[in-house]
Design an enzyme around this catalytic site. Structure first.
Site, PDB file in Angstrom:
ATOM      1  N   GLY A 158       0.784  -1.227   0.000  1.00  0.00           N
ATOM      2  CA  GLY A 158       0.000   0.000   0.000  1.00  0.00           C
ATOM      3  C   GLY A 158       0.816   1.277   0.000  1.00  0.00           C
ATOM      4  O   GLY A 158       1.998   1.287   0.322  1.00  0.00           O
ATOM      5  N   GLU A 159       0.154   2.347  -0.404  1.00  0.00           N
ATOM      6  CA  GLU A 159       0.720   3.700  -0.355  1.00  0.00           C
ATOM      7  C   GLU A 159       0.155   4.368   0.902  1.00  0.00           C
ATOM      8  O   GLU A 159      -1.041   4.683   0.956  1.00  0.00           O
ATOM      9  CB  GLU A 159       0.325   4.465  -1.630  1.00  0.00           C
ATOM     10  N   CYS A 333      11.924  -6.167  -0.930  1.00  0.00           N
ATOM     11  CA  CYS A 333      11.281  -4.939  -1.383  1.00  0.00           C
ATOM     12  C   CYS A 333      10.565  -5.183  -2.714  1.00  0.00           C
ATOM     13  O   CYS A 333      11.142  -5.681  -3.658  1.00  0.00           O
ATOM     14  CB  CYS A 333      12.386  -3.907  -1.551  1.00  0.00           C
TER      15      CYS A 333
HETATM   16  S1  SF4 Z   1       5.871   0.048  -4.467  1.00  0.00           S
HETATM   17 FE1  SF4 Z   1       4.234   1.211  -5.521  1.00  0.00          FE
HETATM   18  S2  SF4 Z   1       2.672  -0.323  -6.077  1.00  0.00           S
HETATM   19 FE2  SF4 Z   1       4.030  -1.261  -4.550  1.00  0.00          FE
HETATM   20  S3  SF4 Z   1       3.000  -0.928  -2.619  1.00  0.00           S
HETATM   21 FE3  SF4 Z   1       4.468   0.755  -2.855  1.00  0.00          FE
HETATM   22  S4  SF4 Z   1       3.299   2.390  -3.849  1.00  0.00           S
HETATM   23 FE4  SF4 Z   1       2.093   0.497  -4.059  1.00  0.00          FE
END
Ligand code: SF4
Length: 340
Positions: A158-159, A333
């Site tokens: 999530g963001e 990650c």
């Molecule tokens: S990397 Fe991008 S798509 Fe993945 S969780 Fe984080 S914000 Fe969302």
């Protein structure tokens, strides 16, 4: 209601309004929940003399952190999956760091950001997590996995700025002295670069809380290819927002840069990145790309990563190379997404 939704003062306010009680009982409940992990929350000495109140309280409040249904281990790193009350599943990662465990928590089930190097992004957004579902991850790490937590990073699914209010409310609960007592300087919120969220966080002026930004490119074309958010929030607007962000003299931003062979790892990428960072207080994390299904790029070799890092260091940038942990259990990650 889920008791994991409340700060101490909110809980005291609830007890006052509903039962004419207050901070004494709220503190007792907080201690039992967050210091000892006691789920039988009213069965404590503070409630012994007021059984009617305890019974009434039990009818109004539940303690529901979500159920840990699976966990995976690579060395000391643990990825665990929590089933939420509606059947959705989220992932969290416990990362051992010389006696100071870091817990990587999710703020949403899925994510709408669609970053190409990320499994979560492929699922799209299912929904925001409630405060209790964010706090539940910390509770379960502490009392189900029985691990001490020193640092929290919002770098899971999530963001965080798409679930701004619940993320901030959960940070306030994590920070409660009578609860988990995790200092703000040990909590990092990581964004893909959502400018409105950066500005909103800046206005809250939560001293010590750390801000990380997933940067991943030094020009807009590559960044827009990797991260669709860049169409609306370009590198220049990102920089302007960061310059206006209230940092104390000793604080800095954390930039994350996922190195992708042949895409963003050239000498000129490193030079452009150094130029971009130069006027900002930044600590840069370089992370080799983790394998993600459907994204047909590779991570650079160690020598290329070292070269990239040296160019930035020679420009006075503070660089940390993060060798990926957790790949074998899809906990690295960009790998969270329930496909392991
Ligand atoms: S990397 Fe991008 S798509 Fe993945 S969780 Fe984080 S914000 Fe969302």
């Amino acid at each position: 209601m889920n008791i994991l939704e409340f700060t101490l003062n909110e809980l005291a306010g609830f007890l006052k309004k509903e039962f004419g009680k207050g901070l004494f009982h709220a503190s007792a409940l907080y201690r039992e929940i967050y210091k000892t992990g006691n789920r039988d929350i009213v069965n404590t000495s503070e409630f012994a003399a007021s059984q009617a109140f305890a019974k009434a309280l039990e009818k109004r409040l539940i303690l529901a952190p979500g159920q840990v249904i699976e966990s995976f281990k690579e060395n000391n790193l643990i990825k665990f999956i929590t089933a939420l009350s509606d059947g959705l599943k989220i992932e969290s990662v416990l990362i051992p760091m010389t006696g100071r465990n870091t817990l990587c928590v999710s703020s949403q089930a899925g994510c709408r950001m669609g970053c190409r190097f990320c499994e979560t992004g492929k699922e799209g957004l299912k929904r925001n997590l409630a405060v209790s579902e964010i706090i539940g991850q910390v509770f379960n790490a502490r009392f189900v996995l029985k691990e001490k937590i020193k640092n929290i990073v919002f770098m899971g699914m999530g963001e965080p700025f798409d679930n701004f209010d619940n993320v901030i409310a959960s940070i306030k609960i994590m920070n409660e002295q009578k609860g988990f007592d995790i200092a703000l300087r040990h909590i990092t919120v990581s964004t893909a670069g959502v400018i409105s969220g950066i500005e909103k966080l800046g206005r809250l002026n939560m001293k010590g809380l750390r801000l990380a930004v997933s940067v991943n490119a030094s020009d807009d074309n590559i960044r827009s290819f990797l991260m669709p958010v860049n169409h609306a929030c370009s590198l220049q607007t990102l920089k302007t927002a960061l310059k206006a962000f209230p940092l104390t003299r000793r604080e800095c931003f954390l930039f994350e840069y996922i190195l992708i062979k042949g895409l963003n790892d050239s000498k000129s990428d490193a030079i452009k990145l150094a130029e971009y960072i130069h006027s900002l207080p930044v600590r840069l994390n370089l992370i080799p790309l983790n394998p993600v299904i459907g994204f047909n790029y590779e991570s650079p070799c160690d020598d290329d990563m070292q070269r990239f890092s040296e160019i930035l260091s020679s420009q006075g940038i503070f660089v940390i190379k993060r060798w990926s942990k957790g790949r074998s259990v899809a906990a690295g990650c960009g790998q969270l997404g329930l496909r392991c």
